[in-house]
Each structure stands twice: as C-alpha cells, then as structure tokens.
Design a protein around this motif. Sequence first.
Motif, PDB file in Angstrom:
ATOM      1  N   ALA A  92     -45.657  81.103 -18.758  1.00  0.00           N
ATOM      2  CA  ALA A  92     -46.466  82.320 -18.773  1.00  0.00           C
ATOM      3  C   ALA A  92     -45.631  83.534 -19.144  1.00  0.00           C
ATOM      4  O   ALA A  92     -46.073  84.406 -19.899  1.00  0.00           O
ATOM      5  CB  ALA A  92     -47.125  82.527 -17.409  1.00  0.00           C
ATOM      6  N   ALA A  93     -44.397  83.591 -18.631  1.00  0.00           N
ATOM      7  CA  ALA A  93     -43.515  84.712 -18.934  1.00  0.00           C
ATOM      8  C   ALA A  93     -43.084  84.709 -20.393  1.00  0.00           C
ATOM      9  O   ALA A  93     -43.049  85.748 -21.054  1.00  0.00           O
ATOM     10  CB  ALA A  93     -42.292  84.665 -18.022  1.00  0.00           C
ATOM     11  N   GLU A  94     -42.763  83.543 -20.903  1.00  0.00           N
ATOM     12  CA  GLU A  94     -42.351  83.438 -22.300  1.00  0.00           C
ATOM     13  C   GLU A  94     -43.492  83.782 -23.243  1.00  0.00           C
ATOM     14  O   GLU A  94     -43.300  84.461 -24.259  1.00  0.00           O
ATOM     15  CB  GLU A  94     -41.837  82.028 -22.581  1.00  0.00           C
ATOM     16  CG  GLU A  94     -41.174  81.871 -23.933  1.00  0.00           C
ATOM     17  CD  GLU A  94     -40.489  80.528 -24.095  1.00  0.00           C
ATOM     18  OE1 GLU A  94     -39.671  80.402 -25.018  1.00  0.00           O
ATOM     19  OE2 GLU A  94     -40.778  79.617 -23.296  1.00  0.00           O
ATOM     20  N   ALA A  95     -44.703  83.334 -22.912  1.00  0.00           N
ATOM     21  CA  ALA A  95     -45.870  83.638 -23.736  1.00  0.00           C
ATOM     22  C   ALA A  95     -46.157  85.137 -23.766  1.00  0.00           C
ATOM     23  O   ALA A  95     -46.672  85.665 -24.757  1.00  0.00           O
ATOM     24  CB  ALA A  95     -47.083  82.880 -23.210  1.00  0.00           C
ATOM     25  N   ALA A  96     -45.822  85.828 -22.670  1.00  0.00           N
ATOM     26  CA  ALA A  96     -46.058  87.275 -22.601  1.00  0.00           C
ATOM     27  C   ALA A  96     -44.994  88.076 -23.336  1.00  0.00           C
ATOM     28  O   ALA A  96     -45.145  89.283 -23.524  1.00  0.00           O
ATOM     29  CB  ALA A  96     -46.134  87.722 -21.144  1.00  0.00           C
TER      30      ALA A  96
END
Length: 283
Positions: free
Chosen positions: A46-50
């Motif tokens: 989720a952090a990488e996608a953001a």
Amino acid sequence: MKISIVLPAKNEEQAVGQTIQRIINLFPNAEVIVVNDGSTDQTAAAAEAAGAKIVHHPYSKGNGAAIKSGARAASGECIVFMDADGQHDPADIPRLLKKIAEGNDMVVGARQKGSQASIGRGLANGLYNRLASWMTGHKVEDLTSGFRAARAEKFREYLYLLPNGFSYPTTSTMAFFRAGYSVAYVPIHAAKRIGQSHVKILKDGTRFLLIIFKIGTLFSPLKIFAPIALSLFLLASGWYGWTWYHSARFTNMSALLYTGSVVVFLMGLISEQITALMYQGRK
C-alpha cells in the motif's frame, strides 16, 4: 532545504496509503520513506503504491528501530517523523518546518487537550512533561510526541542512544537538550488513529514508567541521586539525634543510613561523568 518524511509502520495497511497521499499532495518533491517494521499485512504494498520509498525490516524490531532505519535512509537536510496511522495531520508539517527555518534544531508537535488516547495516558504524559521541565530547566510541552522535525545531521549524532521501543521521542528530546541544541514546540491536535493500537497497556505501561528514570539518567543523574542522598542523610541524622537523646549511643541503623547517603551521592557523581561522556557526539 530538502525534506525527508519518515513514517514507521507496522500493520498499517488501512491508513498508510491515504497518509502518504496527503503528504505528497502537500509536498510533491519531498522524500517519503515508510519503514515497514515486519508487517504481516499489505502495509508495504500500500505504501509503495502510494509513492513512498520502502525500507524493510525482516521482522518487527520496534518503533524506535524503525525511526533509526528511516533516519539512516533519509537524504534530506531536515527529517520529519510522523505516525502512519492517521493521527498526525500532514498540514501541520509546514508549521514545524517554519520553526526549523527560524533556527531551531528540533521542533515537536505538542498535543493539546483532547488529543490523548486515554485519561491515563494523558496523566502520565503530564507527569513526564513536568519532570522533564524540572530536569532541563526549560518548559517541555510534550515529551512523548512522535510528530517532530529535526535537522538530519544533528539527529543522527544520537542514534546510538535511541532505544528500539516506543520511548525514542523521550530520548531524542533529552539528548538535544543535553547537547545544547534548540528545541521548540508547535501546538497540534492528534486525531484518533485508524486501526488498532500496538501499545499494550500492561507491558508498555511498565515500560513507560521506566521513562521517568530514563529522563533523569539521560540528562542529569545527579538531580535524581542527590535528593535521595540528602533524604538518607537527614533520616540518618534524625535517627542519630533520637537515639542519642534517649540512650546516648550511635546505632548501626544510623551508620547504615549515613553510608547509604554517601554511596548514593557517589553513584550520582559517577553517573554524571558517564552521561557527560555519552553526549560528546558521534558523527
């Protein structure tokens, strides 16, 4: 001034993405680093996608360990530390940075009334703040807030002092005071976190009690040891006076209390010297 924003995260899949998005909307050129502290959910994805840079811990090492990993990975001249669970508002970051630009070395987001997670934690934080204010001679508005900005070079000087657990804010604040660096405060409101807290009342409550003693030993041990030594000395003198008045003799209890007062004072003196050596700085 280039800015790095570090978010320690453990199982924060629900909140980390929207927190990062809010940061990037405000600071599109900032380096956003999420330290994935052994999460078992999709926090890292989720952090990488953001749009964040990810630092992985293969297993959970603790909040303080995540802070240290993030500080080492950051390339900015100023590092902002904040929670990934939605408690801290990225809109407050410019206010912290303004204080840094005014010449302060660390700026802490001081939580106002109504921000505490519970009455018990609020009372504990009040006790910590008063004790730290007495120790340092400066008003400490929020000793345990995890929302703060610091000059990267100066923060890294004391990474070796930071614990791996939840008390890194206390240690870093006291280290800066002891080193003579400038610490300022900005009032903030901490919202209710998204998801479940990782703080366990019994386990971490006991750990937080040790913060009280850590405050003293980190800044000026003699301020803790000297009152204890004086109390023992006065108690020994009082007992000696009473026994001399009633039976004209010096008792073993008086000798023990006098000895204890001297030993405690000398321990404080030695601790003071050790603490001074600790704060010589390691760059």
